[in-house]
Scaffold this active site. Sequence first.
Site, PDB file in Angstrom:
ATOM      1  CG  ASP A  69      43.245  -9.145  33.142  1.00 29.09           C
ATOM      2  OD1 ASP A  69      44.161  -8.934  33.967  1.00 29.09           O
ATOM      3  OD2 ASP A  69      42.600  -8.238  32.607  1.00 29.09           O
ATOM      4  CB  VAL A  70      47.748 -11.576  36.293  1.00 23.67           C
ATOM      5  CG1 VAL A  70      48.339 -12.755  35.548  1.00 23.67           C
ATOM      6  CG2 VAL A  70      48.347 -10.256  35.821  1.00 23.67           C
ATOM      7  CG  ASN A  96      57.275 -12.348  33.166  1.00 26.96           C
ATOM      8  OD1 ASN A  96      58.345 -11.751  33.234  1.00 26.96           O
ATOM      9  ND2 ASN A  96      56.558 -12.409  32.047  1.00 26.96           N
ATOM     10  CE1 TYR A 169      57.248  -1.734  34.177  1.00 27.92           C
ATOM     11  CE2 TYR A 169      59.274  -0.732  34.991  1.00 27.92           C
ATOM     12  CZ  TYR A 169      58.607  -1.807  34.426  1.00 27.92           C
ATOM     13  OH  TYR A 169      59.297  -2.969  34.124  1.00 27.92           O
ATOM     14  CE  LYS A 173      57.867  -4.257  36.991  1.00 26.54           C
ATOM     15  NZ  LYS A 173      57.442  -5.658  36.839  1.00 26.54           N
TER      16      LYS A 173
HETATM   17  P1  NAD Z   1      56.417  -8.134  27.279  1.00 28.84           P
HETATM   18  O1  NAD Z   1      55.512  -7.015  26.940  1.00 28.84           O
HETATM   19  O2  NAD Z   1      56.919  -8.998  26.187  1.00 28.84           O
HETATM   20  O3  NAD Z   1      55.784  -9.068  28.384  1.00 28.84           O
HETATM   21  C1  NAD Z   1      54.753  -8.696  29.263  1.00 28.84           C
HETATM   22  C2  NAD Z   1      53.764  -9.827  29.295  1.00 28.84           C
HETATM   23  O4  NAD Z   1      52.755  -9.552  30.259  1.00 28.84           O
HETATM   24  C3  NAD Z   1      53.071 -10.008  27.932  1.00 28.84           C
HETATM   25  O5  NAD Z   1      53.135 -11.365  27.568  1.00 28.84           O
HETATM   26  C4  NAD Z   1      51.635  -9.590  28.212  1.00 28.84           C
HETATM   27  O6  NAD Z   1      50.698 -10.300  27.450  1.00 28.84           O
HETATM   28  C5  NAD Z   1      51.522  -9.937  29.693  1.00 28.84           C
HETATM   29  N1  NAD Z   1      50.419  -9.216  30.309  1.00 28.84           N
HETATM   30  C6  NAD Z   1      50.132  -7.892  30.264  1.00 28.84           C
HETATM   31  N2  NAD Z   1      49.000  -7.629  30.932  1.00 28.84           N
HETATM   32  C7  NAD Z   1      48.567  -8.820  31.414  1.00 28.84           C
HETATM   33  C8  NAD Z   1      47.449  -9.209  32.191  1.00 28.84           C
HETATM   34  N3  NAD Z   1      46.547  -8.310  32.606  1.00 28.84           N
HETATM   35  N4  NAD Z   1      47.292 -10.525  32.502  1.00 28.84           N
HETATM   36  C9  NAD Z   1      48.200 -11.441  32.079  1.00 28.84           C
HETATM   37  N5  NAD Z   1      49.284 -11.124  31.362  1.00 28.84           N
HETATM   38  C10 NAD Z   1      49.454  -9.831  31.032  1.00 28.84           C
HETATM   39  O7  NAD Z   1      57.638  -7.461  28.053  1.00 28.84           O
HETATM   40  P2  NAD Z   1      58.765  -8.133  28.975  1.00 28.84           P
HETATM   41  O8  NAD Z   1      59.909  -7.219  28.920  1.00 28.84           O
HETATM   42  O9  NAD Z   1      58.974  -9.554  28.645  1.00 28.84           O
HETATM   43  O10 NAD Z   1      58.113  -7.978  30.435  1.00 28.84           O
HETATM   44  C11 NAD Z   1      58.023  -9.052  31.362  1.00 28.84           C
HETATM   45  C12 NAD Z   1      58.243  -8.524  32.769  1.00 28.84           C
HETATM   46  O11 NAD Z   1      59.594  -8.073  32.890  1.00 28.84           O
HETATM   47  C13 NAD Z   1      57.361  -7.329  33.142  1.00 28.84           C
HETATM   48  O12 NAD Z   1      56.931  -7.480  34.495  1.00 28.84           O
HETATM   49  C14 NAD Z   1      58.307  -6.147  33.034  1.00 28.84           C
HETATM   50  O13 NAD Z   1      57.924  -5.091  33.882  1.00 28.84           O
HETATM   51  C15 NAD Z   1      59.606  -6.800  33.492  1.00 28.84           C
HETATM   52  N6  NAD Z   1      60.819  -6.067  33.088  1.00 28.84           N
HETATM   53  C16 NAD Z   1      61.175  -5.947  31.770  1.00 28.84           C
HETATM   54  C17 NAD Z   1      62.315  -5.250  31.461  1.00 28.84           C
HETATM   55  C18 NAD Z   1      62.807  -5.077  30.035  1.00 28.84           C
HETATM   56  O14 NAD Z   1      63.785  -4.348  29.828  1.00 28.84           O
HETATM   57  N7  NAD Z   1      62.220  -5.717  29.043  1.00 28.84           N
HETATM   58  C19 NAD Z   1      63.108  -4.662  32.458  1.00 28.84           C
HETATM   59  C20 NAD Z   1      62.685  -4.799  33.783  1.00 28.84           C
HETATM   60  C21 NAD Z   1      61.548  -5.508  34.088  1.00 28.84           C
END
Ligand code: NAD
Length: 271
Positions: A69-70, A96, A169, A173
Amino acid sequence: MTFDPRLPLRGQKALVTGASSGIGAAIASAFGAAGAAVGVNYRSHPEEAGRIVEAIRGAGGEAMALKADVSREDEVRTMFDAFGDAFGRLDVLVANSGVQRDAAFAEMTLDQWRRVIDVNLTGQFLCAREAVRRFLAQAPDPSVSRATGKIICMSSVHEVIPWAGHVNYAASKGGVMLMMKSLAQEVAQAGIRVNGIAPGAIRTPINREAWETPEAERKLLELIPYARVGEPEDIARAAVWLASDASDYVVGTTLFVDGGMTLYPGFRENG
Ligand code: NAD
């Protein structure tokens, strides 16, 4: 070693957090294909992380799953130790992991606020701090990369676009953006490059309701001048470039990969 554009991360050891799904999974796979040994961090789904690891190994690469857990200091330290024991050194961190806990501001609970800040901002702080410590403690290896180490912070277009209903959120960011830039300024002299990626709308589990139905997708496309929803691979290709020597002079910048979402598309009809 001369830079090989077909294997731009050859010999590098990279840790990707939140790598069992979405953008992180695509980055882990792309890093493996680019020649890196990859640590696939997950929080709660070992089977999903295992599938990513097996896919990288099946394609001839090196990978291992790492549970943590990060947002927890002890777990982050243990994860970096396990990564170091397995791969010997660290060249790249992709911070990420991220979550959303959406609510109207007046309804937002302290728990929703804290969880998002804890994972999205404090989680990146803990992982980046651990990475910097490891980079400074190990001898640079110019045969692998010109930089002593690289950190990629996963941000969002919401580091600059305000987002009603998602104040926690957007605040996380915005924090990531200035943490990334301040850290980049602090450690560049040590040969460490810190940069961010700001994705727009990418098709992943985090925002399923925004693209799942044709009606939702049509509404979403109004915000995207390039007229398509992004795919995790769009972000993965940017991450490979930022982690490679091809971007060696890129320091402390956010790379927007958003199909033009930050171009104020609401002004298109208003010229
Ligand atoms: P996702 O939900 O598939 O990925 C998020 C990941 O973070 C998951 O694998 C989850 O298990 C992990 N996670 C959550 N809490 C955690 C913790 N406490 N410790 C370790 N891991 C943890 O969604 P995604 O879209 O792939 O998101 C990845 C990143 O991209 C995030 O930071 C998100 O904010 C960012 N992002 C996504 C989008 C989008 O449109 N999908 C847009 C902008 C930014």
